[in-house]
Design a protein around this motif. Structure first.
Motif, short mmCIF file in Angstrom:
data_model
loop_
_atom_site.label_atom_id
_atom_site.label_comp_id
_atom_site.label_asym_id
_atom_site.label_seq_id
_atom_site.Cartn_x
_atom_site.Cartn_y
_atom_site.Cartn_z
N THR A 1 -45.89 0.16 -8.27
CA THR A 1 -46.78 0.92 -9.15
C THR A 1 -48.23 0.50 -8.95
N GLU A 2 -48.46 -0.77 -8.62
CA GLU A 2 -49.84 -1.23 -8.40
C GLU A 2 -50.45 -0.59 -7.16
N ASN A 3 -49.62 -0.35 -6.17
CA ASN A 3 -50.15 0.19 -4.92
C ASN A 3 -50.39 1.69 -4.96
N GLU A 4 -49.75 2.36 -5.89
CA GLU A 4 -49.91 3.81 -5.93
C GLU A 4 -51.23 4.21 -6.57
N LEU A 5 -51.87 5.20 -5.96
CA LEU A 5 -53.13 5.70 -6.52
C LEU A 5 -52.81 6.74 -7.60
N SER A 6 -53.45 6.57 -8.73
CA SER A 6 -53.17 7.49 -9.82
C SER A 6 -54.04 8.74 -9.71
N ARG A 7 -53.43 9.85 -10.07
CA ARG A 7 -54.17 11.12 -10.01
C ARG A 7 -55.12 11.25 -11.19
N ASN A 8 -54.72 10.80 -12.33
CA ASN A 8 -55.60 10.90 -13.50
C ASN A 8 -55.35 9.74 -14.45
N TYR A 9 -56.13 9.72 -15.51
CA TYR A 9 -56.07 8.61 -16.45
C TYR A 9 -54.69 8.48 -17.09
N GLU A 10 -54.08 9.61 -17.42
CA GLU A 10 -52.75 9.57 -18.06
C GLU A 10 -51.72 8.85 -17.20
N ASP A 11 -51.79 9.12 -15.92
CA ASP A 11 -50.87 8.45 -15.00
C ASP A 11 -51.09 6.95 -15.02
N GLN A 12 -52.37 6.56 -15.05
CA GLN A 12 -52.68 5.13 -15.06
C GLN A 12 -52.13 4.47 -16.31
N ALA A 13 -52.28 5.15 -17.45
CA ALA A 13 -51.79 4.60 -18.72
C ALA A 13 -50.28 4.45 -18.65
N THR A 14 -49.61 5.44 -18.12
CA THR A 14 -48.15 5.39 -18.00
C THR A 14 -47.73 4.23 -17.11
N GLU A 15 -48.48 4.03 -16.04
CA GLU A 15 -48.13 2.96 -15.12
C GLU A 15 -48.35 1.59 -15.74
N ARG A 16 -49.43 1.48 -16.54
CA ARG A 16 -49.67 0.21 -17.22
C ARG A 16 -48.53 -0.10 -18.18
N GLU A 17 -48.11 0.94 -18.91
CA GLU A 17 -46.99 0.76 -19.84
C GLU A 17 -45.74 0.34 -19.08
N ASN A 18 -45.55 0.99 -17.96
CA ASN A 18 -44.40 0.69 -17.11
C ASN A 18 -44.43 -0.77 -16.66
N ASP A 19 -45.61 -1.24 -16.27
CA ASP A 19 -45.75 -2.63 -15.85
C ASP A 19 -45.45 -3.59 -16.99
N GLU A 20 -45.86 -3.20 -18.20
CA GLU A 20 -45.58 -4.06 -19.36
C GLU A 20 -44.08 -4.17 -19.59
N VAL A 21 -43.39 -3.04 -19.43
CA VAL A 21 -41.93 -3.04 -19.58
C VAL A 21 -41.32 -3.95 -18.52
N LEU A 22 -41.81 -3.83 -17.29
CA LEU A 22 -41.28 -4.64 -16.20
C LEU A 22 -41.57 -6.12 -16.43
N ASP A 23 -42.76 -6.42 -16.94
CA ASP A 23 -43.10 -7.82 -17.25
C ASP A 23 -42.15 -8.40 -18.29
N ALA A 24 -41.87 -7.59 -19.32
CA ALA A 24 -40.96 -8.04 -20.37
C ALA A 24 -39.57 -8.27 -19.78
N LEU A 25 -39.16 -7.37 -18.90
CA LEU A 25 -37.87 -7.52 -18.22
C LEU A 25 -37.82 -8.82 -17.43
N LYS A 26 -38.91 -9.07 -16.70
CA LYS A 26 -38.99 -10.28 -15.88
C LYS A 26 -38.88 -11.53 -16.75
N ASN A 27 -39.58 -11.53 -17.86
CA ASN A 27 -39.53 -12.68 -18.76
C ASN A 27 -38.11 -12.92 -19.26
N GLY A 28 -37.41 -11.83 -19.60
CA GLY A 28 -36.03 -11.95 -20.05
C GLY A 28 -35.15 -12.53 -18.97
N VAL A 29 -35.35 -12.06 -17.73
CA VAL A 29 -34.55 -12.54 -16.60
C VAL A 29 -34.83 -14.02 -16.36
#
Ligand SMILES: [Zn+2]
Length: 108
Positions: A31-59
Motif C-alpha cells: 500500500t505504501e508503494n502504490e500511488l493514490s489517485r485522490n485523497y479518499e484513496d490515501q485515507a483508505t490506505e492509511r486506515e488499512n495500514d493502521e489495521v495491518l499495524d494492529a494485526l502485526k502487534n497482535g501477531v
C-alpha cells in the motif's frame, strides 16, 4: 499432557505466525508503494495500514507468548502456575496453551 507434542504444536504455531507477519509486512509495503489517485484513496490506505499495524502487534504478542511457553517447557516449569506453584491443569492448558497461571490465580 504430552509435553513433546505441546512443544511441536507451539513451534508449528510460531512458524505460522512468522509467515503471517511476513505477509502483513508485505501488505503494508504494497500500500505504501502504490500511488493514490485522490485523497479518499490515501485515507483508505492509511486506515488499512493502521489495521495491518494492529494485526502485526497482535501477531508479535502471540509470538512472544509462544516463546515464553517454549522457554517454560525447556525449563520444566510449563504447566505450573507462576503464582502458587500448583499445576495449571490439563484442560486449561489445552484451551490456553500460553496460560502461566492456574484458573484460581488468574481470576483474582
Ligand atoms: Zn495458581
Amino acid at each position: 499432557m504430552d509435553i513433546d507434542k505441546r512443544r511441536q504444536e507451539l513451534e508449528l504455531k510460531k512458524e505460522e505466525l512468522i509467515t503471517k507477519d511476513t505477509r502483513i509486512t508485505q501488505g503494508i509495503r504494497h500500500t505504501e508503494n502504490e500511488l493514490s489517485r485522490n485523497y479518499e484513496d490515501q485515507a483508505t490506505e492509511r486506515e488499512n495500514d493502521e489495521v495491518l499495524d494492529a494485526l502485526k502487534n497482535g501477531v508479535h504478542m502471540e509470538i512472544r507468548q509462544i516463546d515464553s511457553a517454549l522457554m517454560r517447557i525447556s525449563e520444566g516449569s510449563y504447566g505450573i502456575c507462576s503464582s502458587c506453584g500448583k499445576p495449571v491443569g490439563d484442560k486449561r492448558q489445552e484451551a490456553l496453551p500460553y496460560a502461566t497461571q492456574c484458573i484460581e490465580c488468574a481470576s483474582i
